[in-house]
Design an enzyme around this catalytic site. Sequence first.
Site, PDB file in Angstrom:
ATOM      1  N   ASP A 203       0.767  -1.294   0.075  1.00  9.34           N
ATOM      2  CA  ASP A 203      -0.042  -0.042   0.009  1.00  9.34           C
ATOM      3  C   ASP A 203       0.872   1.272   0.164  1.00  9.34           C
ATOM      4  O   ASP A 203       0.662   2.035   0.733  1.00  9.34           O
ATOM      5  CB  ASP A 203      -0.966  -0.073   1.214  1.00  9.34           C
ATOM      6  CG  ASP A 203      -1.759   0.891   1.302  1.00  9.34           C
ATOM      7  OD1 ASP A 203      -2.155   1.580   2.298  1.00  9.34           O
ATOM      8  OD2 ASP A 203      -2.234   1.510   0.226  1.00  9.34           O
ATOM      9  N   GLU A 434       3.953  -7.782   7.278  1.00  9.13           N
ATOM     10  CA  GLU A 434       2.484  -8.179   6.911  1.00  9.13           C
ATOM     11  C   GLU A 434       2.976  -9.492   5.547  1.00  9.13           C
ATOM     12  O   GLU A 434       2.043  -9.469   4.724  1.00  9.13           O
ATOM     13  CB  GLU A 434       1.824  -7.267   6.347  1.00  9.13           C
ATOM     14  CG  GLU A 434       1.475  -6.242   7.459  1.00  9.13           C
ATOM     15  CD  GLU A 434       0.321  -5.330   6.928  1.00  9.13           C
ATOM     16  OE1 GLU A 434      -0.126  -5.301   6.007  1.00  9.13           O
ATOM     17  OE2 GLU A 434      -0.234  -4.837   8.096  1.00  9.13           O
ATOM     18  N   ASN A 489       0.123  -5.677  13.578  1.00 10.24           N
ATOM     19  CA  ASN A 489      -0.636  -4.717  12.978  1.00 10.24           C
ATOM     20  C   ASN A 489      -2.301  -4.837  13.114  1.00 10.24           C
ATOM     21  O   ASN A 489      -2.535  -6.031  12.634  1.00 10.24           O
ATOM     22  CB  ASN A 489      -0.312  -4.565  11.438  1.00 10.24           C
ATOM     23  CG  ASN A 489       1.057  -4.090  11.299  1.00 10.24           C
ATOM     24  OD1 ASN A 489       1.895  -3.531  12.309  1.00 10.24           O
ATOM     25  ND2 ASN A 489       1.589  -4.354  10.208  1.00 10.24           N
ATOM     26  N   TYR A 491      -6.370  -3.642  13.078  1.00  4.69           N
ATOM     27  CA  TYR A 491      -7.247  -2.503  12.637  1.00  4.69           C
ATOM     28  C   TYR A 491      -8.738  -2.764  12.978  1.00  4.69           C
ATOM     29  O   TYR A 491      -9.650  -2.293  12.395  1.00  4.69           O
ATOM     30  CB  TYR A 491      -7.176  -2.298  11.253  1.00  4.69           C
ATOM     31  CG  TYR A 491      -5.952  -1.449  10.625  1.00  4.69           C
ATOM     32  CD1 TYR A 491      -4.689  -2.419  10.713  1.00  4.69           C
ATOM     33  CD2 TYR A 491      -5.540  -0.209  10.635  1.00  4.69           C
ATOM     34  CE1 TYR A 491      -3.556  -1.645  10.242  1.00  4.69           C
ATOM     35  CE2 TYR A 491      -4.399   0.479  10.185  1.00  4.69           C
ATOM     36  CZ  TYR A 491      -3.427  -0.350  10.092  1.00  4.69           C
ATOM     37  OH  TYR A 491      -2.200   0.287   9.536  1.00  4.69           O
ATOM     38  N   TYR A 495     -10.601  -1.613   9.533  1.00  2.00           N
ATOM     39  CA  TYR A 495     -10.983  -2.545   8.448  1.00  2.00           C
ATOM     40  C   TYR A 495     -11.868  -3.676   8.925  1.00  2.00           C
ATOM     41  O   TYR A 495     -12.442  -4.405   8.000  1.00  2.00           O
ATOM     42  CB  TYR A 495      -9.641  -3.222   8.065  1.00  2.00           C
ATOM     43  CG  TYR A 495      -8.753  -2.389   7.246  1.00  2.00           C
ATOM     44  CD1 TYR A 495      -7.716  -1.895   7.876  1.00  2.00           C
ATOM     45  CD2 TYR A 495      -9.265  -1.846   5.847  1.00  2.00           C
ATOM     46  CE1 TYR A 495      -6.623  -1.380   6.708  1.00  2.00           C
ATOM     47  CE2 TYR A 495      -8.547  -1.015   5.250  1.00  2.00           C
ATOM     48  CZ  TYR A 495      -7.251  -0.766   5.658  1.00  2.00           C
ATOM     49  OH  TYR A 495      -6.517   0.095   4.723  1.00  2.00           O
ATOM     50  N   GLU A 526       0.998  -1.293  14.195  1.00  5.18           N
ATOM     51  CA  GLU A 526       0.211  -0.160  13.413  1.00  5.18           C
ATOM     52  C   GLU A 526      -1.316  -0.435  13.727  1.00  5.18           C
ATOM     53  O   GLU A 526      -1.670  -1.433  14.254  1.00  5.18           O
ATOM     54  CB  GLU A 526       0.267  -1.028  11.695  1.00  5.18           C
ATOM     55  CG  GLU A 526       1.246  -0.684  10.961  1.00  5.18           C
ATOM     56  CD  GLU A 526       1.350  -0.908   9.659  1.00  5.18           C
ATOM     57  OE1 GLU A 526      -0.024  -1.308   9.255  1.00  5.18           O
ATOM     58  OE2 GLU A 526       2.180  -1.470   8.833  1.00  5.18           O
ATOM     59  N   TRP A 571      -0.412   4.230  12.789  1.00  7.94           N
ATOM     60  CA  TRP A 571      -0.340   4.260  11.534  1.00  7.94           C
ATOM     61  C   TRP A 571      -1.075   5.320  10.765  1.00  7.94           C
ATOM     62  O   TRP A 571      -2.442   5.064  10.776  1.00  7.94           O
ATOM     63  CB  TRP A 571      -0.479   2.785  10.571  1.00  7.94           C
ATOM     64  CG  TRP A 571      -0.217   2.857   9.189  1.00  7.94           C
ATOM     65  CD1 TRP A 571      -1.118   3.031   8.200  1.00  7.94           C
ATOM     66  CD2 TRP A 571       1.191   2.782   8.633  1.00  7.94           C
ATOM     67  NE1 TRP A 571      -0.565   2.765   7.193  1.00  7.94           N
ATOM     68  CE2 TRP A 571       0.884   2.585   7.384  1.00  7.94           C
ATOM     69  CE3 TRP A 571       2.107   2.441   9.206  1.00  7.94           C
ATOM     70  CZ2 TRP A 571       2.049   2.510   6.494  1.00  7.94           C
ATOM     71  CZ3 TRP A 571       3.312   1.934   8.151  1.00  7.94           C
ATOM     72  CH2 TRP A 571       3.340   2.174   6.984  1.00  7.94           C
ATOM     73  N   LYS A 590      -4.220   7.855   6.693  1.00  5.85           N
ATOM     74  CA  LYS A 590      -4.097   7.535   8.175  1.00  5.85           C
ATOM     75  C   LYS A 590      -3.230   8.585   8.782  1.00  5.85           C
ATOM     76  O   LYS A 590      -2.962   8.256   9.996  1.00  5.85           O
ATOM     77  CB  LYS A 590      -3.748   6.009   8.212  1.00  5.85           C
ATOM     78  CG  LYS A 590      -5.157   4.943   7.797  1.00  5.85           C
ATOM     79  CD  LYS A 590      -4.766   3.394   7.983  1.00  5.85           C
ATOM     80  CE  LYS A 590      -6.159   2.754   7.412  1.00  5.85           C
ATOM     81  NZ  LYS A 590      -5.741   2.614   6.095  1.00  5.85           N
TER      82      LYS A 590
HETATM   83  C1  E8X Z   1      -3.288   0.410   5.546  1.00  6.21           C
HETATM   84  C2  E8X Z   1      -1.879  -0.244   5.814  1.00  6.21           C
HETATM   85  C3  E8X Z   1      -0.700  -0.090   4.795  1.00  6.21           C
HETATM   86  O1  E8X Z   1      -0.732   1.281   4.609  1.00  6.21           O
HETATM   87  C4  E8X Z   1       0.548  -0.648   5.300  1.00  6.21           C
HETATM   88  O2  E8X Z   1       1.790  -0.501   4.522  1.00  6.21           O
HETATM   89  C5  E8X Z   1       0.371  -1.946   5.973  1.00  6.21           C
HETATM   90  C6  E8X Z   1      -1.965  -1.887   6.072  1.00  6.21           C
HETATM   91  C7  E8X Z   1      -3.209  -2.235   7.032  1.00  6.21           C
HETATM   92  C8  E8X Z   1      -3.186  -3.628   6.907  1.00  6.21           C
HETATM   93  N1  E8X Z   1      -0.670  -2.349   6.702  1.00  6.21           N
HETATM   94  O3  E8X Z   1      -3.844  -0.381   4.707  1.00  6.21           O
HETATM   95  O4  E8X Z   1      -3.343   1.379   5.706  1.00  6.21           O
HETATM   96  C9  E8X Z   1      -3.896  -3.993   5.793  1.00  6.21           C
HETATM   97  C10 E8X Z   1      -5.391  -4.775   6.178  1.00  6.21           C
HETATM   98  C11 E8X Z   1      -5.903  -5.311   4.866  1.00  6.21           C
HETATM   99  C12 E8X Z   1      -7.302  -5.559   4.841  1.00  6.21           C
END
Ligand code: E8X
Length: 620
Positions: A203, A434, A489, A491, A495, A526, A571, A590
């Site tokens: 990303d 990741e 990480n 979310y 997410y 993150e 993040w 973000k």
């Molecule tokens: C995001 C981050 C991304 O920018 C970073 O490089 C790696 C991602 C979140 C986990 N981690 O998307 O802002 C992605 C989850 C996908 C469902």
Amino acid sequence: MAVRFRLWVHIPISLSWNSQYNQHMLYPEINKARNVMDLSGVWSFRLDDGKHSDGYAEEKFFSNSTLIAVPASYNDLNENPDFRSHCGWAYYKRTFTVPSSLSSERIMLRFDAVTHSAKVYLDGKLIKEHQGGFLPFETEITDLVKDGEEHSLIVAVDNRINHSTLPMGNEGGTAFFGSDNADVPSVIAAKKWRKPVNLPNFDFFNYAGINRPVRIYTTPKEYIKDITVTTAINGDDGVIDFDVETSAPGPVSITVKDKEGKIVAAGNKTLTVKNARLWWPRPGDPYLYKATVTYGSDVYTLNVGIRTVEVKGTEFLINNKPFYFKGFGKHEDSAVHGRGFDLVLDVKDISMIGWMNANSFRTSHYPYAEEMYDLCDREGIVIIDETPAVGIGGTSEDVYKIGHFQQHHKDVLKDLIERDKNHPSVVMWSMGNEPDVVTFPDSAYDYWHDLYEYTKPLDKQQRPVTFVVNQNNYERDRITREMDVVCINRYYGWYNLSGDMDAACYALNLELDFWEKQNKPVILTEYGADTLPGFHLSSPEMFSEEFQVMYYDRINTELDKRKFVIGEHPWNFADFNTIQGPMRADGNRKGLLTRDRRPKMSAHYFRKRWSEIPDFSYKK
Ligand code: E8X
């Protein structure tokens, strides 16, 4: 029913590169024995025109070239949309002359980073190839440069990514959050209509080019090849051990001076500094000594910070005190420069890190420019140093079996540690970000366990080794719990369980209950929420500034209850550019800061929170 299809566009890339890593990474310096010529500036440039897709361009190819700046990514330096969508080779050219006064020296050509792979031609002759877009490489040109003559330097740069590169691209199929695998009517799905494209499985925008400085530097014919520093604390004294590798056998002498220029230790291997001033993370005193190594007529000086790093139980000890990570995941990303080296921005970022009362960051998701580590050594900012191993996965097949990136990953780790080993600011190595560790748990375990075992002995200081894992079934993930520090990480509330912070905190606590049993230190590396600056709501909802503050405050309240959670890295430090796709509106938003480093409400929130959290012995 829509016919789902997977468009496989395999980009045959002969990634023939010198897999012999560069073992010596001493940063070029000017002193009484050494000189440096910076080749930064305006070069000639052309994208591959379809007839130069083999990484070679003759001189006349540049007859209708355009301007380009070095160092910088080329993608945002021209209004031609091909500059952002390009997939393949691009060509840089300039001339240079080495002054006669240097002709008796050993003459080196060093690239601090060319993204992602390079072929270097001097006067039309291929003199160096390199794979890997974020670490230096160099080659000796002593016998190739004639006294006072003008020479032609052409650099071919390949930006392609696939299952053999780090970062990883998808060979057909889905770009990260991309819409490529949306149900597209098969009539237009035929491979032949498509020009090759990069499909990043990560990303951030696939910025490419000569992203960091290019220099010619000289040493005496007999020279210092490498210096490895380890430090220890012995009561009130500091102990500094120097491993000095030289081009031929012969004695070395070392002096260590304090900030007042007073010699506080001298010798040729292990030196003791009485009543030493230790290197402490900000707002403590990141004290640096200056070491000078002499070998024959050669001289090299480097900063030395006396500090120790150790993981003990669920604590991360710096100088034997439990450290708490307050900081961010970052990017090297800015308008126009792209991922190009930008010292002005780095100085600004150091200031903003201090303004937010942070003490650390992770070099997500690739090694940063060496100059940033020097700034962190001086300012006492702690670094988790990460390789470009991001995006490993993204396919329904077992990427550990179909990919060919294992040896390159090991070379990158070795080069990363060779380059950054002497920085006191670097306290941990992250092998990657990741990767898929759940779809094929056995392959993943074998791969990452082997890599961990390979990495540990590379670092004489034996710093902790980890990797950073994304939201997954943590009970099926067999490898994360084996890392020295668990870096996750998560979310919850963004997410997944989007906007529902009660559910998010409940789910987060279920997972923290699991990690509590692993008896490892955990860093939330993150967590975050896309936020549009200036978008305000009285009742916080996603994308508003109020929601970003509420999201962090709710999650942080839960983290504060867990002693084994030893760090919080929102993040991201700032908004940054990404590939286009249905999930990104002008990149990833973000950031606690906007892309031009203006604070959102969350930056003020963390500035206050982190001013009240101690850097050591938090949650004692
Ligand atoms: C995001 C981050 C991304 O920018 C970073 O490089 C790696 C991602 C979140 C986990 N981690 O998307 O802002 C992605 C989850 C996908 C469902």
